[in-house]
Design a protein around this motif. Structure first.
Motif, mmCIF file in Angstrom:
data_model
loop_
_atom_site.group_PDB
_atom_site.id
_atom_site.type_symbol
_atom_site.label_atom_id
_atom_site.label_comp_id
_atom_site.label_asym_id
_atom_site.label_seq_id
_atom_site.Cartn_x
_atom_site.Cartn_y
_atom_site.Cartn_z
ATOM 1 N N ILE A 75 0.784 -1.096 -0.106
ATOM 2 C CA ILE A 75 -0.074 -0.043 0.040
ATOM 3 C C ILE A 75 0.924 1.279 -0.054
ATOM 4 C CG2 ILE A 75 -1.631 1.237 1.326
ATOM 5 C CD1 ILE A 75 -2.916 -1.334 2.399
ATOM 6 N N ALA A 76 1.929 1.258 1.003
ATOM 7 C CA ALA A 76 2.778 2.433 0.897
ATOM 8 C C ALA A 76 3.597 2.599 -0.422
ATOM 9 C CB ALA A 76 3.707 2.487 1.996
ATOM 10 N N GLN A 77 3.848 1.673 -0.811
ATOM 11 C CA GLN A 77 4.842 1.588 -2.141
ATOM 12 C C GLN A 77 3.954 2.106 -3.327
ATOM 13 O OE1 GLN A 77 7.914 1.933 -2.326
ATOM 14 N NE2 GLN A 77 8.472 1.474 -0.476
ATOM 15 N N THR A 78 2.715 1.603 -3.630
ATOM 16 C CA THR A 78 1.880 1.782 -4.954
ATOM 17 C C THR A 78 0.571 2.463 -4.709
ATOM 18 O OG1 THR A 78 0.611 -0.238 -4.416
ATOM 19 C CG2 THR A 78 2.785 -0.850 -5.475
ATOM 20 N N GLY A 79 0.400 2.608 -3.395
ATOM 21 C CA GLY A 79 -0.863 3.289 -3.352
ATOM 22 C C GLY A 79 -2.205 2.568 -3.266
ATOM 23 N N ARG A 80 -2.022 1.266 -3.768
ATOM 24 C CA ARG A 80 -3.307 0.232 -4.016
ATOM 25 C C ARG A 80 -3.655 -0.566 -2.951
ATOM 26 N NH1 ARG A 80 -1.834 -1.799 -10.469
ATOM 27 N NH2 ARG A 80 -1.896 0.481 -11.241
ATOM 28 N N VAL A 81 -4.518 -0.413 -2.371
ATOM 29 C CA VAL A 81 -5.152 -1.351 -1.317
ATOM 30 C C VAL A 81 -5.726 -2.679 -1.742
ATOM 31 C CG1 VAL A 81 -6.530 -1.394 0.769
ATOM 32 C CG2 VAL A 81 -5.591 0.694 0.050
ATOM 33 N N PRO A 82 -4.954 -3.642 -1.262
ATOM 34 C CA PRO A 82 -5.752 -5.097 -1.541
ATOM 35 C C PRO A 82 -6.950 -5.186 -0.868
ATOM 36 C CG PRO A 82 -3.496 -5.461 -1.398
ATOM 37 C CD PRO A 82 -3.786 -4.001 -0.726
ATOM 38 N N THR A 83 -8.210 -5.632 -1.360
ATOM 39 C CA THR A 83 -9.407 -5.642 -0.914
ATOM 40 C C THR A 83 -10.553 -6.632 -1.196
ATOM 41 O OG1 THR A 83 -9.399 -3.209 -1.014
ATOM 42 C CG2 THR A 83 -11.620 -4.035 -0.809
ATOM 43 N N ARG A 84 -10.656 -7.560 -0.375
ATOM 44 C CA ARG A 84 -11.740 -8.519 -0.467
ATOM 45 C C ARG A 84 -13.007 -7.929 -0.460
ATOM 46 N NH1 ARG A 84 -8.955 -11.248 4.632
ATOM 47 N NH2 ARG A 84 -9.760 -9.177 5.357
ATOM 48 N N HIS A 85 -14.091 -9.126 -1.023
ATOM 49 C CA HIS A 85 -15.173 -8.780 -0.994
ATOM 50 C C HIS A 85 -16.103 -9.277 0.423
ATOM 51 C CE1 HIS A 85 -19.261 -9.375 -3.326
ATOM 52 N NE2 HIS A 85 -19.246 -8.349 -3.136
ATOM 53 N N ASN A 86 -15.833 -8.450 1.385
ATOM 54 C CA ASN A 86 -16.339 -8.764 2.573
ATOM 55 C C ASN A 86 -16.588 -7.356 3.415
ATOM 56 O OD1 ASN A 86 -13.609 -8.167 3.679
ATOM 57 N ND2 ASN A 86 -13.190 -10.279 3.819
ATOM 58 N N LEU A 87 -17.180 -7.638 4.417
ATOM 59 C CA LEU A 87 -17.478 -6.540 5.579
ATOM 60 C C LEU A 87 -16.268 -5.962 6.159
ATOM 61 C CD1 LEU A 87 -20.702 -7.856 7.330
ATOM 62 C CD2 LEU A 87 -20.568 -5.845 5.595
ATOM 63 N N HIS A 88 -15.078 -6.760 6.341
ATOM 64 C CA HIS A 88 -13.847 -6.224 6.995
ATOM 65 C C HIS A 88 -13.292 -5.284 6.268
ATOM 66 C CE1 HIS A 88 -10.452 -6.860 10.033
ATOM 67 N NE2 HIS A 88 -9.840 -6.568 8.915
ATOM 68 N N ASP A 89 -13.343 -5.521 4.890
ATOM 69 C CA ASP A 89 -12.447 -4.692 4.014
ATOM 70 C C ASP A 89 -13.426 -3.474 3.663
ATOM 71 O OD1 ASP A 89 -10.401 -6.361 4.389
ATOM 72 O OD2 ASP A 89 -10.005 -6.731 2.202
ATOM 73 N N PHE A 90 -14.528 -3.712 3.549
ATOM 74 C CA PHE A 90 -15.513 -2.527 3.179
ATOM 75 C C PHE A 90 -15.410 -1.608 4.325
ATOM 76 C CE2 PHE A 90 -19.756 -0.512 3.954
ATOM 77 C CZ PHE A 90 -20.199 -0.242 2.726
ATOM 78 N N PHE A 91 -15.247 -1.882 5.512
ATOM 79 C CA PHE A 91 -15.136 -0.764 6.626
ATOM 80 C C PHE A 91 -13.722 -0.453 6.430
ATOM 81 C CE2 PHE A 91 -19.007 -2.784 8.311
ATOM 82 C CZ PHE A 91 -19.831 -1.961 8.300
ATOM 83 N N ASN A 92 -12.771 -0.978 6.149
ATOM 84 C CA ASN A 92 -11.421 -0.495 5.924
ATOM 85 C C ASN A 92 -11.383 0.514 4.931
ATOM 86 O OD1 ASN A 92 -8.472 -0.520 6.308
ATOM 87 N ND2 ASN A 92 -8.359 -1.552 4.365
ATOM 88 N N ALA A 93 -11.989 0.284 3.889
ATOM 89 C CA ALA A 93 -11.915 1.213 2.876
ATOM 90 C C ALA A 93 -12.901 2.553 3.196
ATOM 91 C CB ALA A 93 -12.716 0.766 1.463
ATOM 92 N N ALA A 94 -14.023 2.470 4.060
ATOM 93 C CA ALA A 94 -14.435 3.682 4.258
ATOM 94 C C ALA A 94 -13.579 4.421 5.250
ATOM 95 C CB ALA A 94 -15.950 2.978 5.241
ATOM 96 N N MET A 95 -12.905 3.994 6.097
ATOM 97 C CA MET A 95 -11.981 4.561 6.850
ATOM 98 C C MET A 95 -10.965 5.358 6.277
ATOM 99 S SD MET A 95 -13.312 4.724 9.968
ATOM 100 C CE MET A 95 -14.895 4.707 9.111
ATOM 101 N N TRP A 96 -10.447 4.877 5.226
ATOM 102 C CA TRP A 96 -9.560 5.915 4.027
ATOM 103 C C TRP A 96 -10.249 7.000 3.593
ATOM 104 C CZ3 TRP A 96 -4.379 5.519 3.376
ATOM 105 C CH2 TRP A 96 -3.921 4.429 3.597
#
Length: 270
Positions: A75-96
């Motif tokens: 994430i730091a080197q590329t800016g790209r956040v690996p994101t699964r199709h689940n609630l955990h990563d849904f809320f992670n993205a929301a906090m960004w």
């Protein structure tokens, strides 16, 4: 596969700050992973947020993370956040989007620790604390030091009953941790966050939601960049005890459950 997205109840008060964007993402996620990632990236392109080393924020499928690459380092080197199709990563993205400076500061420190120490079988104390923050933190914004002391001291009656009128005028709680937000899709009484106490000026409570989040984003991100961080810096906060967050806590008896509102070793001065 909906992965629980349909179960999100946007009437929950702890979701108010992310509801507008979240509803759009929810609709996309229910349509499929591709639609979901497209919705995230449309918002990311418009917002222009950056990750820990100044790279433009974007979202990719988890399987695009190169073999052997660390999640935070990528994430730091590329800016790209690996994101699964689940609630955990849904809320992670929301906090960004809700707290972009804080997420970038956490990512920068995680990546710095990885650069210095590598990836081993354990994270180490600093990375453990950073992960705990990212996953389970609750911001306790406070303009009255005695309320912060009550939280640190496990003085639940003081905090939730005697000073109940202070909530919204001298203190408030905001859930940041994405794992905690995932748990709160199906809330239960013992659900507990790690409170990070943030001293704010009294005028903070006259601001609207967007302005309050901006204040917290600035204050907390600076602390993350500049302060030592360890797990014992947090205070436990049973989140359904927050006034207005759960109907049952309108009764003082709600707080008599010592299995949830534990006295702790510091409660003797309450």
């Amino acid at each position: 596969m909906s992965a629980g997205f349909a179960d999100i109840d946007w009437a929950r008060p702890w979701l108010a700050s992310i509801e507008a964007r979240g509803r759009r993402w929810q609709t996309a996620a229910l349509a499929g992973h591709g639609d979901y990632l497209a919705s995230l990236n449309e918002d990311a392109a418009a917002a222009g947020h950056v990750t820990g080393r100044g790279k433009r924020l974007a979202f990719i499928a988890q399987d695009e993370l190169p073999a052997g690459a660390s999640y935070e380092g990528h994430i730091a080197q590329t800016g790209r956040v690996p994101t699964r199709h689940n609630l955990h990563d849904f809320f992670n993205a929301a906090m960004w989007f809700a707290y972009p400076r804080i997420k970038a500061a956490l990512n920068a420190r995680q990546a710095g620790q990885i650069d210095a120490l590598g990836i081993g079988p354990t994270r180490g104390g600093v990375r453990d604390a950073l992960t705990l923050f990212d996953e389970n933190a609750v911001f306790f914004a406070c303009a009255d030091a005695s309320l912060g002391d009550a939280l640190r001291g496990f003085c639940w009656r003081t905090l939730f009953i005697d000073e109940r009128a202070a909530w919204g005028t001298r203190c408030e709680a905001r859930v940041f941790g994405h794992a905690l937000l995932e748990k709160l899709v199906a809330p239960y009484k013992a659900c507990t966050g790690h409170a990070w106490i943030v001293d704010v000026p009294a005028r903070y409570f006259a601001l609207d939601d967007v302005a309050r989040r901006a204040v917290l984003d600035e204050i907390v991100s600076e602390r993350i960049r500049g302060e030592p961080l360890e797990s014992r810096a947090f205070a436990p906060l049973p989140v359904l005890g927050v006034p207005g967050w759960w109907d049952a806590n309108a009764s003082p008896d709600f707080y008599d459950d010592a299995s949830v509102f534990r006295p702790g070793r510091r409660a003797r001065g309450c």
